[in-house]
Design an enzyme around this catalytic site. Sequence first.
Site, PDB file in Angstrom:
ATOM      1  N   THR A   1       0.819  -1.196   0.000  1.00 33.10           N
ATOM      2  CA  THR A   1       0.000   0.000   0.000  1.00 33.10           C
ATOM      3  C   THR A   1       0.842   1.231   0.000  1.00 33.10           C
ATOM      4  O   THR A   1       1.909   1.212   0.573  1.00 33.10           O
ATOM      5  CB  THR A   1      -0.847   0.046   1.270  1.00 33.10           C
ATOM      6  OG1 THR A   1      -1.397   1.377   1.431  1.00 33.10           O
ATOM      7  CG2 THR A   1      -0.038  -0.151   2.511  1.00 33.10           C
TER       8      THR A   1
ATOM      9  N   VAL B   1      -9.497   2.742   3.580  1.00 31.41           N
ATOM     10  CA  VAL B   1      -8.362   3.640   3.750  1.00 31.41           C
ATOM     11  C   VAL B   1      -7.471   3.623   2.515  1.00 31.41           C
ATOM     12  O   VAL B   1      -6.996   4.666   2.056  1.00 31.41           O
ATOM     13  CB  VAL B   1      -7.556   3.252   5.011  1.00 31.41           C
ATOM     14  CG1 VAL B   1      -6.208   3.967   5.035  1.00 31.41           C
ATOM     15  CG2 VAL B   1      -8.352   3.588   6.268  1.00 31.41           C
ATOM     16  N   GLU B   2      -7.250   2.441   1.954  1.00 31.47           N
ATOM     17  CA  GLU B   2      -6.327   2.318   0.839  1.00 31.47           C
ATOM     18  C   GLU B   2      -6.826   2.975  -0.447  1.00 31.47           C
ATOM     19  O   GLU B   2      -6.053   3.633  -1.136  1.00 31.47           O
ATOM     20  CB  GLU B   2      -6.022   0.846   0.562  1.00 31.47           C
ATOM     21  CG  GLU B   2      -5.226   0.153   1.640  1.00 31.47           C
ATOM     22  CD  GLU B   2      -3.829   0.718   1.797  1.00 31.47           C
ATOM     23  OE1 GLU B   2      -3.337   1.406   0.874  1.00 31.47           O
ATOM     24  OE2 GLU B   2      -3.219   0.487   2.855  1.00 31.47           O
ATOM     25  N   SER B   3      -8.080   2.784  -0.792  1.00 23.06           N
ATOM     26  CA  SER B   3      -8.520   3.230  -2.121  1.00 23.06           C
ATOM     27  C   SER B   3      -9.952   3.753  -2.182  1.00 23.06           C
ATOM     28  O   SER B   3     -10.470   3.986  -3.274  1.00 23.06           O
ATOM     29  CB  SER B   3      -8.394   2.068  -3.113  1.00 23.06           C
ATOM     30  OG  SER B   3      -9.346   1.047  -2.826  1.00 23.06           O
TER      31      SER B   3
END
Length: 367
Positions: A13, A152-154
């Site tokens: 990430t 949160v990531e994408s």
Amino acid sequence: MRHPKHFVPFRRTIAAVLALSAFSTVSLTACAKPPKARTVAAQDDNAPDVVTYGQREDVMRFGAELAARQNLDPAWVQGKLAESRFVPNVAKFIMPPPAGTAKNWAAYRSRFVEPIRIRAGLAFWRENEKWLVKASAMYGVPAEIVVGVIGVESIYGRQMGNFRVIDALATLSFDFPTGRKDRSAFFRDELEQFFVMAHSEDLDPLAPKGSYAGAMGMGQFMPSSWNKYAVDFDGDGHIDMNRSTADVIGSVAHFLAENGWQRDKPTRFAVEPPVDTSDRATLLGPDILPTFTVQQFGERGAALEARAADYDGKLALVELQNGAAAPSYIAGTENFYAVTRYNWSSYYALAVIELGEAVGRVHRAQP
């Protein structure tokens, strides 16, 4: 590798690295060293002068060695590397915030635990409940955690990055900027793993897009983590982290399970830190690594919430700074630490956990 308290490594990430700009604006003025050779590529991206790596002897030599190590066609590897491009913004974005920037958990949290991500997370959960249940049963990772990571990531696939992965990795492999610790060796390893991934999935290495550090898909996996942890969860014969939510869910859960997640265990407890500065320093010493028992917390003057009394694992006293305000504290468990394996940041891990919990509360409240 630097101590996790000070360094967020690049693996699956890069979203949380971007999020560190919640503490300040990321410096965009750092100068990357110029490429050693330039050639103008076709201007298919409207760039007036595109720098490619086709005339770099060191890059072609790397390609030949990579192909030999991985038993790949050297002409294929070198041909694709020759079309990779130096991207100045990649070299700029990889630079850390200015030294001395104060961290702020409240500001960081507000970027992730907010209405847009919660609504998107609720829709994602409803549409993929079957896969979340399956992943939880198989790997022991609750839906809340998986949903929190992907959010949160994408933002559930809304922001997966617009850099060609090969360009990002080539830039950081062969022209890593000065002004911070040289990570070019790490990125050369990731570039090699990217070719392994592209070959195994029958992808054109020029096609995948991702973050400025080469992380891909809804879960923002770096190539090495893709090759090690990504799973074909929907059983269609391919791993698709861009469009197959099943594969993303299974892969995130698999990663966490392989990195220490313990089924049916909590992630953290509320805690009042010791008043005595020496005791507090002792508990803070190991940073996010769970080291102390509940009894040892008590002996050092840390007051845990009541439900921690029966916990038989190890804990870490985690401090989250709030700028000029008083810090926040939690007692992180082994499962909190497992989330930090996705990104070595206590701020990141708590944002993942609290976003997932917020989505879960809304999900359970809906008919």
